[in-house]
Design an enzyme around this catalytic site. Structure first.
Site, PDB file in Angstrom:
ATOM      1  N   SER A  29     -29.061  98.010   7.046  1.00  0.00           N
ATOM      2  CA  SER A  29     -29.890  99.104   6.556  1.00  0.00           C
ATOM      3  C   SER A  29     -29.096  99.960   5.565  1.00  0.00           C
ATOM      4  CB  SER A  29     -30.380  99.920   7.763  1.00  0.00           C
ATOM      5  OG  SER A  29     -31.229 100.960   7.401  1.00  0.00           O
ATOM      6  N   HIS A  44     -37.174  94.974  10.329  1.00  0.00           N
ATOM      7  CA  HIS A  44     -35.918  95.514   9.797  1.00  0.00           C
ATOM      8  C   HIS A  44     -34.742  95.169  10.711  1.00  0.00           C
ATOM      9  CE1 HIS A  44     -33.598  98.012   7.165  1.00  0.00           C
ATOM     10  NE2 HIS A  44     -33.435  99.009   8.016  1.00  0.00           N
ATOM     11  N   ARG A  57     -25.873 101.266  -5.365  1.00  0.00           N
ATOM     12  CA  ARG A  57     -26.297 100.346  -4.301  1.00  0.00           C
ATOM     13  C   ARG A  57     -25.316  99.182  -4.147  1.00  0.00           C
ATOM     14  NH1 ARG A  57     -27.845  95.894  -7.041  1.00  0.00           N
ATOM     15  NH2 ARG A  57     -28.579  96.173  -9.198  1.00  0.00           N
ATOM     16  N   ASP A  79     -30.466  93.377   5.661  1.00  0.00           N
ATOM     17  CA  ASP A  79     -31.674  94.065   5.224  1.00  0.00           C
ATOM     18  C   ASP A  79     -31.367  95.443   4.621  1.00  0.00           C
ATOM     19  OD1 ASP A  79     -34.432  93.598   4.897  1.00  0.00           O
ATOM     20  OD2 ASP A  79     -34.913  95.069   6.434  1.00  0.00           O
TER      21      ASP A  79
END
Length: 467
Positions: A171, A281, A208, A194
């Protein structure tokens, strides 16, 4: 004119960003690309290290149940711990509204100890993750810098190189790993489980996770449906050298979403309903956990889309082979020079997620009939149940092909059992058979051929042997 300059100065002041600096970690601003953009409209500074309260919890094969705390402020805690310089080190980094001192994070360490001797460090930043989502997303920067600082201490104080380090992040933790990797040249591997979409998808690489953050970056996507309106937490954007999309990457078998949950605000969505709402998720780390003990049960096939994969257009594996999604994905590193490749596979619904893909082709014989045909594979390691290959008009001489995902690797295939039925009474009692059945395991080039000259009535097994 005075009013004009007053407004101009006010706007310039409003546009000017803020910055905060923390000793040993550097400075963090709220200007672009970190804030004031279409993707990150709010300008939010990360919390201080003290407020986030990041802890580095070391588990090893010698202390699998009780952690030892490693302090950034006191490197001697590393020397005093069970940290072994001759072993690899894997950092496990949790995500939003999660914690690193129990649950799946520590379970992953214990699974690792079953297959290797390793330093397993759980990065616990629960205080920083249990904030509003937008604040937690910005706290990622400080936590990533702290992980990078720990890696720097290992290198400078103990000559322990980043080439022996693997960061595993779920996450928001995937982007923490990316942040740390961007500050650590020579980092061996990052696994993104994920990575979240909100505040990160379509941002510059410095914000990111991306392939430049480590020598090898592999990503597992399990909740990649759009956040609006499908409430998919994960990103569909490829962020690694190898990007895996199990079951298409959006909806995992065994997970069902409650439509009412779509109206819940993102900042409060995990409270009390985390496991239910975020099932897709969470599957990413569950797949990784199971892959540790299944080195060959998650073979993934290069393909342009899941639709093509399901249409049997990406079978078998190409000459360079197929990577294994999860823990052993790095065995494929170096076998391709391309970045951002897509790989697809299917998994089981609950636990026992591993699957082995087989391609079957059947040439029919006997009378023309209407119904379905099934096969079961028998090998030296076990046998599958019956899988449906075709339903429709069964004509002698016609050939039907299909791929299916078995719950086990049957090993060397020794025989195939054929069955047909239509569940409709036919007074003529037709007989149908298979003159030839070919079988191929997706990861192998070997094609097994089985033959028979017999035909059988409905619901009667026909055994085909090698020919």
């Amino acid at each position: 004119m005075l009013i004009f300059w007053t407004i101009t100065l006010f706007l310039l002041g409003a546009a000017k960003g803020k910055e905060v600096c923390y000793e040993d970690l550097g400075c963090f601003s709220d200007t672009e690309p970190w804030g004031g953009t279409a993707i990150r409209p709010l300008k939010i500074l990360p919390w201080s290290p003290e407020k986030i309260g990041t802890r580095f919890l070391l588990y090893t094969n010698e202390n699998p149940n009780n952690f030892q705390i490693l302090l950034l402020s006191d490197p001697s805690t590393i020397e005093a711990s069970n940290f072994q310089m001759d072993r690899k080190t894997r950092f496990i980094i949790h995500g939003f509204i999660d914690k690193g001192d129990e649950s799946w994070v520590t379970d992953m360490c214990k699974k690792l100890f079953e297959v290797e001797e390793v330093n397993c460090i759980c990065v616990d930043w629960k205080k920083g993750s249990q904030a509003t989502y937008t604040q937690a997303a910005n706290n990622v920067r400080v936590v990533g810098a702290q992980v990078a600082q720990m890696l720097d201490i290992l290198l400078t104080e103990y000559s322990y190189p980043p080439s022996k380090v693997h960061l595993i992040g779920h996450s928001l933790g995937a982007h923490v790993a990316g942040e740390a990797g961007s500050k650590t040249p020579g980092l061996s591997r990052i696994t993104g489980l994920d990575p979240v979409e909100a505040s990160f998808e379509s941002t510059p690489e410095e914000v990111r996770l991306d392939p430049s953050d480590a020598d090898f970056v592999d990503v597992i996507h399990t909740d990649a449906a759009p956040l609006i309106p499908f409430l998919g937490f994960g990103t569909n954007q490829q962020m690694g050298h190898l990007d895996f999309f199990p079951n298409g990457g959006e909806s995992m078998p065994g997970c069902k979403k409650n439509a009412l949950s779509q109206i819940v605000d993102l900042d409060g969505i995990w409270a009390g309903t985390r496991d239910f709402v975020a099932c897709n998720h969470l599957r990413s780390y569950k797949y990784y956990l199971e892959s540790i003990l299944n080195p060959d049960g998650f073979a993934a096939y290069p393909c342009t889309s899941y639709k093509s994969f399901e249409s049997d257009k990406c079978f078998p594996c190409p000459d360079q082979g197929c990577p294994q999604m999860g823990h052993y994905a790095d065995k494929f590193a170096g076998r391709t020079s391309e970045e951002q490749q897509k790989f697809f596979l299917n998994t089981g619904e609950a636990s026992n997620f591993a699957r082995w893909r087989y391609g079957v082709s059947i040439t029919l014989s006997g009378r023309t009939a209407t119904g379905q045909i099934k096969v079961a594979l028998f090998g030296n390691k076990g046998n599958t149940h019956q899988y449906s290959i075709f339903r429709g008009i069964l004509k002698p001489g016609s050939t039907h092909s299909y791929e299916f995902d078995a719950k086990l690797d049957v090993g060397t295939i020794e025989k195939v059992k054929f069955l047909w039925n239509n569940n409709v009474i036919n007074p003529t009692l037709p007989k149908v058979g298979a003159t030839k059945i070919t079988v191929q395991k997706g990861e192998e080039k070997t094609v097994y051929n089985f033959c028979s000259e017999d035909t059988v009535r409905e619901d009667t097994l026909l055994t085909l042997t090698p020919c």
